[in-house]
Design a protein around this motif. Sequence first.
Motif, PDB file in Angstrom:
ATOM      1  N   VAL A  44     -66.078 -21.971  19.296  1.00 27.20           N
ATOM      2  CA  VAL A  44     -66.733 -20.689  19.614  1.00 27.20           C
ATOM      3  C   VAL A  44     -65.769 -19.687  20.254  1.00 27.20           C
ATOM      4  O   VAL A  44     -65.768 -18.508  19.884  1.00 27.20           O
ATOM      5  CB  VAL A  44     -67.979 -20.917  20.503  1.00 27.20           C
ATOM      6  CG1 VAL A  44     -68.532 -19.594  21.008  1.00 27.20           C
ATOM      7  CG2 VAL A  44     -69.058 -21.656  19.719  1.00 27.20           C
ATOM      8  N   PRO A  45     -64.895 -20.094  21.221  1.00 26.68           N
ATOM      9  CA  PRO A  45     -63.941 -19.121  21.769  1.00 26.68           C
ATOM     10  C   PRO A  45     -63.023 -18.527  20.701  1.00 26.68           C
ATOM     11  O   PRO A  45     -62.755 -17.318  20.709  1.00 26.68           O
ATOM     12  CB  PRO A  45     -63.140 -19.932  22.798  1.00 26.68           C
ATOM     13  CG  PRO A  45     -64.048 -21.062  23.164  1.00 26.68           C
ATOM     14  CD  PRO A  45     -64.805 -21.390  21.922  1.00 26.68           C
ATOM     15  N   ASP A  46     -62.543 -19.364  19.767  1.00 28.22           N
ATOM     16  CA  ASP A  46     -61.662 -18.872  18.703  1.00 28.22           C
ATOM     17  C   ASP A  46     -62.403 -17.910  17.774  1.00 28.22           C
ATOM     18  O   ASP A  46     -61.884 -16.854  17.409  1.00 28.22           O
ATOM     19  CB  ASP A  46     -61.120 -20.042  17.885  1.00 28.22           C
ATOM     20  CG  ASP A  46     -60.211 -20.947  18.692  1.00 28.22           C
ATOM     21  OD1 ASP A  46     -59.014 -20.653  18.766  1.00 28.22           O
ATOM     22  OD2 ASP A  46     -60.712 -21.924  19.259  1.00 28.22           O
ATOM     23  N   ILE A  47     -63.635 -18.281  17.383  1.00 27.46           N
ATOM     24  CA  ILE A  47     -64.420 -17.413  16.503  1.00 27.46           C
ATOM     25  C   ILE A  47     -64.749 -16.104  17.214  1.00 27.46           C
ATOM     26  O   ILE A  47     -64.689 -15.020  16.625  1.00 27.46           O
ATOM     27  CB  ILE A  47     -65.711 -18.127  16.047  1.00 27.46           C
ATOM     28  CG1 ILE A  47     -65.380 -19.411  15.283  1.00 27.46           C
ATOM     29  CG2 ILE A  47     -66.559 -17.210  15.189  1.00 27.46           C
ATOM     30  CD1 ILE A  47     -64.619 -19.181  14.002  1.00 27.46           C
ATOM     31  N   SER A  48     -65.087 -16.181  18.508  1.00 27.02           N
ATOM     32  CA  SER A  48     -65.391 -14.974  19.281  1.00 27.02           C
ATOM     33  C   SER A  48     -64.191 -14.050  19.339  1.00 27.02           C
ATOM     34  O   SER A  48     -64.301 -12.837  19.137  1.00 27.02           O
ATOM     35  CB  SER A  48     -65.827 -15.359  20.696  1.00 27.02           C
ATOM     36  OG  SER A  48     -66.057 -14.218  21.483  1.00 27.02           O
TER      37      SER A  48
ATOM     38  N   ILE B  70     -72.326 -15.322  20.183  1.00 29.01           N
ATOM     39  CA  ILE B  70     -71.184 -14.419  20.323  1.00 29.01           C
ATOM     40  C   ILE B  70     -71.723 -13.005  20.460  1.00 29.01           C
ATOM     41  O   ILE B  70     -72.623 -12.618  19.700  1.00 29.01           O
ATOM     42  CB  ILE B  70     -70.242 -14.523  19.110  1.00 29.01           C
ATOM     43  CG1 ILE B  70     -69.541 -15.899  19.091  1.00 29.01           C
ATOM     44  CG2 ILE B  70     -69.194 -13.416  19.112  1.00 29.01           C
ATOM     45  CD1 ILE B  70     -68.673 -16.141  17.875  1.00 29.01           C
ATOM     46  N   PRO B  71     -71.242 -12.218  21.427  1.00 35.25           N
ATOM     47  CA  PRO B  71     -71.759 -10.848  21.622  1.00 35.25           C
ATOM     48  C   PRO B  71     -71.687 -10.024  20.333  1.00 35.25           C
ATOM     49  O   PRO B  71     -70.735 -10.146  19.556  1.00 35.25           O
ATOM     50  CB  PRO B  71     -70.835 -10.265  22.694  1.00 35.25           C
ATOM     51  CG  PRO B  71     -70.339 -11.447  23.446  1.00 35.25           C
ATOM     52  CD  PRO B  71     -70.228 -12.556  22.438  1.00 35.25           C
TER      53      PRO B  71
ATOM     54  N   TYR C 167     -72.657 -15.779  11.034  1.00 36.36           N
ATOM     55  CA  TYR C 167     -72.667 -14.758  12.089  1.00 36.36           C
ATOM     56  C   TYR C 167     -72.857 -13.399  11.416  1.00 36.36           C
ATOM     57  O   TYR C 167     -72.083 -13.010  10.538  1.00 36.36           O
ATOM     58  CB  TYR C 167     -71.358 -14.769  12.874  1.00 36.36           C
ATOM     59  CG  TYR C 167     -71.274 -15.881  13.903  1.00 36.36           C
ATOM     60  CD1 TYR C 167     -71.982 -15.792  15.088  1.00 36.36           C
ATOM     61  CD2 TYR C 167     -70.494 -17.008  13.679  1.00 36.36           C
ATOM     62  CE1 TYR C 167     -71.921 -16.810  16.039  1.00 36.36           C
ATOM     63  CE2 TYR C 167     -70.424 -18.032  14.616  1.00 36.36           C
ATOM     64  CZ  TYR C 167     -71.138 -17.916  15.794  1.00 36.36           C
ATOM     65  OH  TYR C 167     -71.074 -18.930  16.729  1.00 36.36           O
ATOM     66  N   ILE C 168     -73.905 -12.679  11.844  1.00 35.18           N
ATOM     67  CA  ILE C 168     -74.259 -11.393  11.235  1.00 35.18           C
ATOM     68  C   ILE C 168     -74.170 -10.306  12.293  1.00 35.18           C
ATOM     69  O   ILE C 168     -74.809 -10.407  13.346  1.00 35.18           O
ATOM     70  CB  ILE C 168     -75.685 -11.444  10.646  1.00 35.18           C
ATOM     71  CG1 ILE C 168     -75.777 -12.596   9.636  1.00 35.18           C
ATOM     72  CG2 ILE C 168     -76.059 -10.118  10.005  1.00 35.18           C
ATOM     73  CD1 ILE C 168     -77.179 -12.907   9.196  1.00 35.18           C
TER      74      ILE C 168
ATOM     75  N   LYS D 268     -67.022  -6.434  24.701  1.00 34.27           N
ATOM     76  CA  LYS D 268     -66.454  -7.152  25.837  1.00 34.27           C
ATOM     77  C   LYS D 268     -66.284  -8.629  25.491  1.00 34.27           C
ATOM     78  O   LYS D 268     -67.215  -9.302  25.068  1.00 34.27           O
ATOM     79  CB  LYS D 268     -67.370  -7.003  27.048  1.00 34.27           C
ATOM     80  CG  LYS D 268     -66.801  -7.601  28.318  1.00 34.27           C
ATOM     81  CD  LYS D 268     -67.751  -7.367  29.476  1.00 34.27           C
ATOM     82  CE  LYS D 268     -67.182  -7.986  30.756  1.00 34.27           C
ATOM     83  NZ  LYS D 268     -68.119  -7.805  31.886  1.00 34.27           N
ATOM     84  N   LEU D 269     -65.078  -9.131  25.678  1.00 36.45           N
ATOM     85  CA  LEU D 269     -64.805 -10.539  25.435  1.00 36.45           C
ATOM     86  C   LEU D 269     -65.281 -11.360  26.624  1.00 36.45           C
ATOM     87  O   LEU D 269     -65.465 -10.834  27.723  1.00 36.45           O
ATOM     88  CB  LEU D 269     -63.304 -10.753  25.225  1.00 36.45           C
ATOM     89  CG  LEU D 269     -62.701 -10.161  23.947  1.00 36.45           C
ATOM     90  CD1 LEU D 269     -61.189 -10.294  23.987  1.00 36.45           C
ATOM     91  CD2 LEU D 269     -63.260 -10.831  22.712  1.00 36.45           C
ATOM     92  N   PRO D 270     -65.494 -12.670  26.462  1.00 36.77           N
ATOM     93  CA  PRO D 270     -65.855 -13.512  27.600  1.00 36.77           C
ATOM     94  C   PRO D 270     -64.818 -13.374  28.706  1.00 36.77           C
ATOM     95  O   PRO D 270     -63.609 -13.303  28.429  1.00 36.77           O
ATOM     96  CB  PRO D 270     -65.840 -14.931  27.003  1.00 36.77           C
ATOM     97  CG  PRO D 270     -66.097 -14.728  25.548  1.00 36.77           C
ATOM     98  CD  PRO D 270     -65.457 -13.412  25.191  1.00 36.77           C
TER      99      PRO D 270
END
Length: 579
Positions: free
Chosen positions: A31-35, A66-67, A87-88, A306-308
């Motif tokens: 998830v962090p990489d995809i985000s 993911i935001p 993811y849409i 905004k990223l995590p």
Amino acid sequence: MMTSPSPKFHLLSESGLRVGHLNVYHLLNKVPDISSFLNIEHPCIHLLGLSETRLDYRMSDESIEIPQYFTFRRDAVKQGETGLAIYIHSSIQSITTRRSDLESQSVESLWVEISHSKSPSLLVGFIYRNPTATYAWYDEFLVMLDKVADSKKNILLLGDFNIDLSKSHSAWESTYSLVGLHQLVNKPTRVTSTTDTLIDHIYTNRQDLLHNVSVPNIGISDHYPVLCTWSMKLPRHAPKGHTTIQYRTFKRFNKDIFLFDISCAPFSNVYSFNDPDDAMLAWYNIFMPIIDKHAPLRKKRVKHPKLPPWLTKDVIGAMAIRDRLKKEKKFDDFKKQRNRVKSLVRSAKKAYFDRLVETDKSTSMIWKAINEITNKSNRKTDNTTPPISPNVFNTHFLTLAETLAQSSGCTTDNFVCSTLLSNLCGKKLKPDDNFSIPPMTVLDVGKCISMMANNKSTGRDNISPCLLKLALPYIVEPLTYIYNLSIQKNVFPTVLKKAKVIPLPKVKDLSEPNNFRPISILPLLSKPIERHVHKHLLKFFNERDLLSHSQSGFRPKHSCHTALTKLFDNWLTAINNSE
């Protein structure tokens, strides 16, 4: 520590619907990489399909959130399946629907339809074919594609087919040709130290509408993503790479000059008005030009979501190094760097959450840390733009109170106190009991403004608590006069009634106004008189025992805990009495 600039891929330059697929191999860990990939990519990817997600019923949507994106998923439920997800982007949420009717039980697939009034509808499918699949899979695939083709719509199909098209494969080529599809990826999509294979494909029945097919060297998994752009018009609110926020800038703010201007301001003019509305407007006309001069309103472009907070520059830089090493086919160094990225992500998360809890040990901060760890923070209050115009929201919320009143059979003109309430008040109140609001003192007003939290949201006037506190010695007396005039005349200033309303979604469906609840942010200047009235009204109720003993909400020293304690005591008493 090795670092590098944040990666910017610039892969999809043409306007249109941008679609991609990646065999992610365990989404929960990636998830962090995809985000990072979705939020840094410019322009953004509207649809990203993922295969081999390895998700099941124990893993909630929040755990992969993911935001700016929402998800459709098909989890593995039988042997041979590995799970799919899409993811849409929120900008196309209103024109995207899932087509479960096109999904085969025997072919692991996910289908969505993109329908926009200015472009022909597009069916987008994501496929995963297990390398152990039998010949029966081809027959089931054709059955599914026949059903899709019967819709007479444009088709875009992406996925991991585990069929290496870098070599001749006449049987498969004749299979997809039967339904009028063409394959467009021509570079290896899975590169290891020993093999280069083209097993991730993109198919369409309209080659003329598909552009910019690419295979970027991103080392999220052992597969590279495949990306493309479909020519079609999108809704006007589709992202253009940035959003805009409004704020007061303190770049050239000088405290001493600000206080001097405030001290010279003619606030005494307020005392010449006997109407609360006029007095409040006069105060605003004096105060607002001064703060607009020293802390003017500005608009700022925010290029990316905004990223995590734990996704630091070091982590992003390490990801870029990992991707570069895979691109250069330095597989031993790539594996070491991939493990290093995982370690950095864990360390960054731990450091962030430790800091979050240790700096402020309040219950709210602990819950914030827990929610962020479980990826559940503010999932209903993200920056998703509802496909409803502000005018529709305004009309809906303004008529809501009247609609509720009419449904209960009463209005403000014909309100009738219930018999139960009349009997209660008749027993508790004496004939000479009257409620009156005492005037406010300068100390009351000053104390209320001084205790405001600095991070409190501002209303339509954009006056922050910091500015009010700074100017307090010069504004507290005229404000006290206005509040007391309001109490004396039984009139709440109109300007303080005007709220900034934010619609927060209650459910995932954002197409209906009824699915939102309004959060009204009033000007901060309404708080002192509001709290003053509340304080004395609550005192009046408590002294005369007018509140039910079962009411725990909105009362000091009462909470969900006290309500549950009372219930448990009642239950235990009933059990002991054999009731």
